[in-house]
Design an enzyme around this catalytic site. Structure first.
Site, PDB file in Angstrom:
ATOM      1  CG  ASN A  44      31.832  58.018  52.550  1.00 25.24           C
ATOM      2  OD1 ASN A  44      30.699  58.337  52.240  1.00 25.24           O
ATOM      3  ND2 ASN A  44      32.141  57.570  53.752  1.00 25.24           N
ATOM      4  CB  ILE A  45      33.083  54.269  47.388  1.00 27.91           C
ATOM      5  CG1 ILE A  45      32.162  55.268  46.669  1.00 27.91           C
ATOM      6  CG2 ILE A  45      32.777  52.826  46.945  1.00 27.91           C
ATOM      7  CD1 ILE A  45      32.401  55.361  45.165  1.00 27.91           C
ATOM      8  CD  GLU A  46      33.407  53.258  54.975  1.00 27.25           C
ATOM      9  OE1 GLU A  46      32.917  52.229  55.481  1.00 27.25           O
ATOM     10  OE2 GLU A  46      33.574  54.320  55.603  1.00 27.25           O
ATOM     11  CD  GLU A  57      35.898  65.107  51.314  1.00 26.68           C
ATOM     12  OE1 GLU A  57      35.820  63.875  51.134  1.00 26.68           O
ATOM     13  OE2 GLU A  57      35.919  65.634  52.437  1.00 26.68           O
ATOM     14  CB  CYS A  89      40.103  65.175  50.490  1.00 23.60           C
ATOM     15  SG  CYS A  89      39.535  63.467  50.327  1.00 23.60           S
TER      16      CYS A  89
HETATM   17  N1  THU Z   1      35.755  60.418  54.614  1.00 21.07           N
HETATM   18  C1  THU Z   1      35.439  61.177  53.529  1.00 21.07           C
HETATM   19  O1  THU Z   1      34.701  60.747  52.632  1.00 21.07           O
HETATM   20  N2  THU Z   1      35.995  62.415  53.450  1.00 21.07           N
HETATM   21  C2  THU Z   1      36.835  62.947  54.364  1.00 21.07           C
HETATM   22  O2  THU Z   1      37.416  63.987  54.129  1.00 21.07           O
HETATM   23  C3  THU Z   1      37.050  62.264  55.639  1.00 21.07           C
HETATM   24  C4  THU Z   1      36.619  60.846  55.688  1.00 21.07           C
HETATM   25  C5  THU Z   1      35.204  59.071  54.688  1.00 21.07           C
HETATM   26  C6  THU Z   1      36.220  57.975  54.537  1.00 21.07           C
HETATM   27  C7  THU Z   1      35.525  56.842  55.248  1.00 21.07           C
HETATM   28  O3  THU Z   1      34.653  56.211  54.336  1.00 21.07           O
HETATM   29  C8  THU Z   1      34.696  57.524  56.321  1.00 21.07           C
HETATM   30  O4  THU Z   1      34.569  58.875  55.930  1.00 21.07           O
HETATM   31  C9  THU Z   1      35.294  57.459  57.709  1.00 21.07           C
HETATM   32  O5  THU Z   1      36.603  57.895  57.710  1.00 21.07           O
END
Ligand code: THU
Length: 133
Positions: A44-46, A57, A89
């Site tokens: 995940n990349i915020e 995903e 996702c």
């Molecule tokens: N996140 C994912 O990477 N995949 C998911 O299916 C659920 C949430 C991430 C998004 C965000 O960076 C963090 O988790 C908190 O929601």
């Protein structure tokens, strides 16, 4: 298949180390397996502008598709606590997955796992078939 799934989980676990999650502190690693036997991983990349971030995903799926892969047979997701893929996702993976594609959830530490099929994790899914019929 079990060996391939173990390899897929290992790839997702490694990708999780690159998670950029300074806002939620929730690190996610994901990896997809292609029908051709290749693995593509993502994290995940915020972003400071929150909605601009992306889940692990979708990063993994988009990496695979952007390399020419369109048939995905499995998805592994690694989190601290067996976090499950969000609805968006599931839908994105669904576009490239058959009903019997496998989704494995694993823990970053510890060996508890959960496994689903595409059919189970997104029942009655919307597909390209609906646009054609
Ligand atoms: N996140 C994912 O990477 N995949 C998911 O299916 C659920 C949430 C991430 C998004 C965000 O960076 C963090 O988790 C908190 O929601």
């Amino acid at each position: 298949m079990e060996d391939q799934l173990a390899e897929l989980v290992a790839a997702a676990r490694a990708a999780r180390k690159h998670a950029y999650a300074p806002y939620s502190q929730y690190a996610v690693g994901a990896a997809v397996l292609t029908k051709t036997g290749k693995i593509y991983a993502g994290c995940n990349i915020e972003n400071a502008a929150y909605p601009s971030g992306l889940c692990a995903e979708r990063v993994a799926v988009f990496k695979a598709v952007s390399e020419g892969e369109r048939e995905l047979t499995a998805l592994a997701v690694v989190t601290a606590n067996l976090g499950s893929p969000c609805g968006a996702c599931r839908q994105v993976f669904s576009e490239f997955a058959a009903d019997d594609a496998v989704i494995v959830l694993a823990m970053a530490r510890g060996n508890r796992r959960q496994q689903f099929t595409m059919r189970e994790i997104l029942p009655a899914r919307f597909t390209a078939r609906h646009l054609r019929e």
